[in-house]
Design a protein around this motif. Sequence first.
Motif, PDB file in Angstrom:
ATOM      1  N   ILE A 295       4.721   6.113 -14.756  1.00 30.88           N
ATOM      2  CA  ILE A 295       5.579   5.459 -13.774  1.00 30.88           C
ATOM      3  C   ILE A 295       6.707   4.737 -14.497  1.00 30.88           C
ATOM      4  O   ILE A 295       6.469   3.775 -15.249  1.00 30.88           O
ATOM      5  N   PHE A 296       7.927   5.238 -14.305  1.00 31.04           N
ATOM      6  CA  PHE A 296       9.136   4.711 -14.953  1.00 31.04           C
ATOM      7  C   PHE A 296       9.031   4.768 -16.480  1.00 31.04           C
ATOM      8  O   PHE A 296       9.649   3.960 -17.185  1.00 31.04           O
TER       9      PHE A 296
ATOM     10  N   GLN B 175       4.073   3.707 -20.325  1.00 31.62           N
ATOM     11  CA  GLN B 175       3.356   4.655 -19.459  1.00 31.62           C
ATOM     12  C   GLN B 175       3.369   4.268 -17.982  1.00 31.62           C
ATOM     13  O   GLN B 175       3.727   5.086 -17.148  1.00 31.62           O
ATOM     14  N   MET B 176       2.959   3.040 -17.652  1.00 31.08           N
ATOM     15  CA  MET B 176       2.923   2.627 -16.251  1.00 31.08           C
ATOM     16  C   MET B 176       3.590   1.257 -16.114  1.00 31.08           C
ATOM     17  O   MET B 176       3.038   0.242 -16.542  1.00 31.08           O
ATOM     18  N   TRP B 177       4.777   1.254 -15.528  1.00 31.26           N
ATOM     19  CA  TRP B 177       5.534   0.018 -15.336  1.00 31.26           C
ATOM     20  C   TRP B 177       4.675  -1.008 -14.601  1.00 31.26           C
ATOM     21  O   TRP B 177       3.913  -0.654 -13.690  1.00 31.26           O
ATOM     22  N   PRO B 178       4.736  -2.284 -15.027  1.00 29.96           N
ATOM     23  CA  PRO B 178       5.557  -2.896 -16.086  1.00 29.96           C
ATOM     24  C   PRO B 178       4.766  -3.143 -17.377  1.00 29.96           C
ATOM     25  O   PRO B 178       4.975  -4.146 -18.047  1.00 29.96           O
ATOM     26  N   PHE B 179       3.859  -2.218 -17.726  1.00 30.41           N
ATOM     27  CA  PHE B 179       3.004  -2.417 -18.889  1.00 30.41           C
ATOM     28  C   PHE B 179       3.797  -2.477 -20.191  1.00 30.41           C
ATOM     29  O   PHE B 179       3.314  -2.991 -21.193  1.00 30.41           O
ATOM     30  N   HIS B 180       5.034  -1.961 -20.182  1.00 33.69           N
ATOM     31  CA  HIS B 180       5.832  -1.962 -21.413  1.00 33.69           C
ATOM     32  C   HIS B 180       6.102  -3.379 -21.915  1.00 33.69           C
ATOM     33  O   HIS B 180       6.324  -3.589 -23.104  1.00 33.69           O
ATOM     34  N   TYR B 181       6.080  -4.367 -21.012  1.00 34.90           N
ATOM     35  CA  TYR B 181       6.267  -5.752 -21.465  1.00 34.90           C
ATOM     36  C   TYR B 181       5.111  -6.194 -22.359  1.00 34.90           C
ATOM     37  O   TYR B 181       5.303  -6.944 -23.324  1.00 34.90           O
TER      38      TYR B 181
ATOM     39  N   ALA C 270       0.831  -1.210   0.000  1.00 39.58           N
ATOM     40  CA  ALA C 270       0.000   0.000   0.000  1.00 39.58           C
ATOM     41  C   ALA C 270       0.863   1.256   0.000  1.00 39.58           C
ATOM     42  O   ALA C 270       0.576   2.225  -0.724  1.00 39.58           O
ATOM     43  N   ALA C 271       1.939   1.258   0.785  1.00 38.89           N
ATOM     44  CA  ALA C 271       2.796   2.437   0.887  1.00 38.89           C
ATOM     45  C   ALA C 271       3.545   2.699  -0.421  1.00 38.89           C
ATOM     46  O   ALA C 271       3.612   3.843  -0.901  1.00 38.89           O
ATOM     47  N   VAL C 272       4.106   1.644  -1.008  1.00 41.50           N
ATOM     48  CA  VAL C 272       4.821   1.808  -2.280  1.00 41.50           C
ATOM     49  C   VAL C 272       3.859   2.280  -3.368  1.00 41.50           C
ATOM     50  O   VAL C 272       4.190   3.173  -4.159  1.00 41.50           O
ATOM     51  N   SER C 273       2.666   1.698  -3.411  1.00 42.01           N
ATOM     52  CA  SER C 273       1.676   2.093  -4.417  1.00 42.01           C
ATOM     53  C   SER C 273       1.304   3.558  -4.268  1.00 42.01           C
ATOM     54  O   SER C 273       1.232   4.303  -5.255  1.00 42.01           O
ATOM     55  N   ALA C 274       1.066   3.993  -3.032  1.00 46.06           N
ATOM     56  CA  ALA C 274       0.696   5.390  -2.801  1.00 46.06           C
ATOM     57  C   ALA C 274       1.814   6.330  -3.245  1.00 46.06           C
ATOM     58  O   ALA C 274       1.566   7.349  -3.916  1.00 46.06           O
ATOM     59  N   GLY C 275       3.056   5.984  -2.890  1.00 45.60           N
ATOM     60  CA  GLY C 275       4.183   6.819  -3.296  1.00 45.60           C
ATOM     61  C   GLY C 275       4.342   6.901  -4.799  1.00 45.60           C
ATOM     62  O   GLY C 275       4.561   7.985  -5.362  1.00 45.60           O
ATOM     63  N   LEU C 276       4.214   5.752  -5.470  1.00 46.10           N
ATOM     64  CA  LEU C 276       4.345   5.737  -6.928  1.00 46.10           C
ATOM     65  C   LEU C 276       3.219   6.494  -7.616  1.00 46.10           C
ATOM     66  O   LEU C 276       3.435   7.164  -8.638  1.00 46.10           O
ATOM     67  N   LEU C 277       2.018   6.415  -7.075  1.00 45.21           N
ATOM     68  CA  LEU C 277       0.885   7.125  -7.677  1.00 45.21           C
ATOM     69  C   LEU C 277       1.042   8.633  -7.546  1.00 45.21           C
ATOM     70  O   LEU C 277       0.750   9.384  -8.494  1.00 45.21           O
ATOM     71  N   ILE C 278       1.514   9.093  -6.409  1.00 50.32           N
ATOM     72  CA  ILE C 278       1.735  10.532  -6.236  1.00 50.32           C
ATOM     73  C   ILE C 278       2.821  11.011  -7.191  1.00 50.32           C
ATOM     74  O   ILE C 278       2.668  12.027  -7.889  1.00 50.32           O
ATOM     75  N   TRP C 279       3.923  10.270  -7.242  1.00 49.94           N
ATOM     76  CA  TRP C 279       5.018  10.636  -8.142  1.00 49.94           C
ATOM     77  C   TRP C 279       4.588  10.514  -9.601  1.00 49.94           C
ATOM     78  O   TRP C 279       4.891  11.384 -10.434  1.00 49.94           O
TER      79      TRP C 279
END
Length: 393
Positions: free
Chosen positions: A379-380, A337-343, A129-138
């Motif tokens: 994201i990335f 656009q949103m890692w890891p969707f590039h795969y 949850a914490a990593v997801s929240a941080g990545l979404l804000i960034w």
Amino acid sequence: MTVGEAAAAAPARRSLRALLSGLTVITILGLLFGVPWWTLTLAGADWPVGVVAAGSVAFVTALLAFPVLMALGHGARRLDWAARAGDTLLGVIWVLFVWALLGNVAKLVLAAVGVADPTRSRAVAIGAAAVSAGLLIWGYAEAMRVPRVRRVEVTLDRLGAGLDGLRVVLLTDTHYGPIDRARWSARVVAAVNDLDADVVCHTGDIADGTVAQRLAQSAPLGDVRARFARAYVTGNHEYYGEAEGWLDRMRELGWEALHNRHLVVERGGSRLVVAGVDDITAVHSGRAGHRADHAAALAGADPDAPVLLLAHQPKQIGDAVAHGVDLQLSGHTHGGQMWPFHYLVRLDQPTVQGLSRHGARTQLYTSRGTGFWGPPFRIFAPSEITLLTLRAG
């Protein structure tokens, strides 16, 4: 089988396809929402009943609301508020799904080193949850910022000395949409004008919605400055709405709409053919005269002059190679656009981003895109305004 039997069987086949499609969608949604629900609220964490109940209500409400919001926002009614909510929810649940999956892998590692439940499952839930929240804000900040300028030098063997150093700026996938980004659009144009371009290109997916809906957001494109030409081709999203309308809009803003045609840039006695083709999906759009036609785009062009081709999707590179194109500029992929969707993107396209060579002559530059589609997150996979400096071989 007789003609009558075949006709009778057709509705059954359509019904079966519809059923399979429906089951596929239900399965995907079940996984997208179910995996993070299980990981964050259950799965051995032994949270208090109130926490489990609140989490379950939140996930079920989101699951039921999502298809409604997407239908209202991207269906016939095109309600921007619904599209904003649905797209944001899609981005949030994708990030939660990814990090819930990775969290379950981490849980196996924790189990192997002797961390027991509920400590193990609670640590994974809180961490995901914490990593997801941080990545979404960034990721939201990355999506909304003016793209960084990505500078690339490309050597073209056939480019004459007079055009050595030609500055080509590439915009693509601006996707003006339900979030009003008129001020962002103006700042992007200001950044482009600071680059002192000889040629500015836009390789499609200008907007999601009608021309009337996106007038204010597209208006700054009329202020783009280029010494020789401003050229545009359609992307697949134009064919979800008003392809002809967007071609007319870009002409109105002073751009050259390269609808299977070309123009010529000349300096110092050297010439460059700048050609454009419709998106590969145009042929299935039902619009007369719309399809990717490389022969028409290059008809009458000097066969000895190098060709810069605008084509929305990287997978149009095969036809570019066959027609002797020197450099194709594309977008479409958003860099994932949103890692890891590039795969997943890589399964459909020959490249996701950057410069690549195809055949003896042809090079392809794939931009990560200037804007974003759908979820307002990057994201990335940062957005870009690309400055390509062409060098003589």
